[in-house]
Each structure stands twice: as C-alpha cells, then as structure tokens.
Design an enzyme around this catalytic site. Structure first.
Site, PDB file in Angstrom:
ATOM      1  N   GLY A  46       0.827  -1.196   0.000  1.00  0.00           N
ATOM      2  CA  GLY A  46       0.000   0.000   0.000  1.00  0.00           C
ATOM      3  C   GLY A  46       0.859   1.243   0.000  1.00  0.00           C
ATOM      4  N   GLN A  51       3.025  10.002   1.253  1.00  0.00           N
ATOM      5  CA  GLN A  51       4.313   9.303   1.209  1.00  0.00           C
ATOM      6  C   GLN A  51       5.142   9.677  -0.012  1.00  0.00           C
ATOM      7  OE1 GLN A  51       2.430   5.229   2.104  1.00  0.00           O
ATOM      8  NE2 GLN A  51       4.459   5.094   3.008  1.00  0.00           N
ATOM      9  N   CYS A  91       6.277  -0.208   6.800  1.00  0.00           N
ATOM     10  CA  CYS A  91       5.844   0.934   5.999  1.00  0.00           C
ATOM     11  C   CYS A  91       7.004   1.375   5.123  1.00  0.00           C
ATOM     12  CB  CYS A  91       5.443   2.066   6.954  1.00  0.00           C
ATOM     13  SG  CYS A  91       4.959   3.580   6.129  1.00  0.00           S
ATOM     14  N   LEU A  92       6.706   1.703   3.867  1.00  0.00           N
ATOM     15  CA  LEU A  92       7.770   2.131   2.958  1.00  0.00           C
ATOM     16  C   LEU A  92       8.420   3.431   3.427  1.00  0.00           C
ATOM     17  CD1 LEU A  92       6.062   1.309  -0.468  1.00  0.00           C
ATOM     18  CD2 LEU A  92       7.873   0.020   0.691  1.00  0.00           C
ATOM     19  N   HIS A 133      -3.982   1.170   7.865  1.00  0.00           N
ATOM     20  CA  HIS A 133      -2.636   1.755   7.828  1.00  0.00           C
ATOM     21  C   HIS A 133      -2.586   2.933   6.840  1.00  0.00           C
ATOM     22  CE1 HIS A 133       1.945   1.230   7.651  1.00  0.00           C
ATOM     23  NE2 HIS A 133       1.697   2.049   6.655  1.00  0.00           N
ATOM     24  N   GLU A 134      -3.115   2.710   5.628  1.00  0.00           N
ATOM     25  CA  GLU A 134      -3.030   3.765   4.609  1.00  0.00           C
ATOM     26  C   GLU A 134      -3.939   4.950   4.942  1.00  0.00           C
ATOM     27  OE1 GLU A 134      -0.562   3.535   2.785  1.00  0.00           O
ATOM     28  OE2 GLU A 134      -0.204   1.402   3.035  1.00  0.00           O
ATOM     29  N   HIS A 137      -2.353   7.318   7.276  1.00  0.00           N
ATOM     30  CA  HIS A 137      -1.395   8.238   6.645  1.00  0.00           C
ATOM     31  C   HIS A 137      -2.067   9.560   6.263  1.00  0.00           C
ATOM     32  CE1 HIS A 137       2.474   6.259   6.120  1.00  0.00           C
ATOM     33  NE2 HIS A 137       1.913   5.158   5.663  1.00  0.00           N
TER      34      HIS A 137
HETATM   35 ZN    ZN Z   1       2.818   3.331   5.527  1.00  0.00          ZN
END
Ligand code: ZN
Length: 157
Positions: A46, A51, A91-92, A133-134, A137
């Site tokens: 995701g 991000q 997480c990226l 999670h997304e 953000h």
């Molecule tokens: Zn993330």
C-alpha cells in the site's frame, strides 16, 4: 512507468492532514499511476499520497501475491471496524523496520474510485490492516505510534 521519491520518517509532510479530492484532474491521474508504479517497484502492499509528498486523500493498495489487483481509493472513510488482529507491520516510509500493531480484523470503507464513483470496500486480515494503515497516513499518523513493544530491524533480503 514513473517512480516517485518516497518520503521517510522525520519528513514533516508525513505528519500532516491531507485535503479531499474534489475533482480528478490529469495531474491526479498521473499521480495515481505513479503511486501504483512506486508501490509495486518497492514491493509494498500500500501507499498513500503523502508518502510521495502530495497532501491529498488518495491511497493505493494491492495485497495479492500476484500484484495484479490494485485498489485505488480517493477520500476514503472508515464506516465500520470489528474484531482484532495483531501482526507485524511495516511501511515504505520507515525503511528497514517492522513492529507489532493491533488493528481491527475487519474494515468497511467508503471511498471514490478513479472514475469518482462511490465504492464500498470490505476487507479482512491483511486487506483490513492495509486499509487502516493507509487511511492513517491521510491524517498524518504513522504505524510506529501504534507499535506494541520494540520497533524491530528487518533483515534485508
Ligand atoms: Zn505506511
């Protein structure tokens, strides 16, 4: 294919609230394509617009192994959460780390798709986790604030 630079923890943009998308312009369509390319290239499940440095309410998710089922959600809103699951999350934007997070095991989300049509997405397990999670953000919340115990180092493959 165009990749975008992924912002990492410590970057202010990751703690900001994202604005709603009222109209999908060419620029946002390109953004969505780039977000998908960037997510797949980074082997993430995701990615949220902040991000890649854009404060708009757009997320992309693909939890399939084949990586051929992208979900694009605009202005997503959680309608319902139930149950509980605890699992390692990463997480990226927090490279090389993971940590245990407890989340709802089921999530029901209302959003707009790429045609700006209203859609309802329901998910359990990993999909429910990715949705939560997304969407976090978009209000400037990183999973690290929800980790139980230590943030662990992940071994590089
Ligand atoms: Zn993330």
């Amino acid at each position: 294919m165009a990749l975008r630079k992924i912002r990492t923890i410590g970057d202010d943009i990751l703690s900001k609230h994202c604005r709603e998308v009222t109209e999908l312009k060419h620029r946002q369509r390109v953004l969505i394509r780039d977000m998908l390319d960037t997510m797949y290239e980074s082997q993430g499940v995701g990615l949220a617009a902040p991000q890649v440095g854009v404060l708009r309410q757009i997320i992309v998710i693909d939890v399939t192994e084949e990586g051929d089922s992208p979900i694009v959600l605009i202005n997503p809103q959680i309608l319902e959460l139930s149950g509980e699951q605890t699992d390692q999350e990463a997480c990226l934007s927090v490279p090389g780390k993971s940590g245990a997070v407890t989340r709802a095991n089921y999530a029901k989300v209302k959003a707009l798709n790429e045609k700006m049509e209203e859609v309802i997405i329901e998910g359990e397990g990993l999909l429910a986790r990715a949705l939560q999670h997304e969407i976090d953000h978009l209000s400037g919340v990183l999973y690290v604030s929800k980790v139980e115990g230590e943030l662990l180092d992940v071994e590089k493959e």
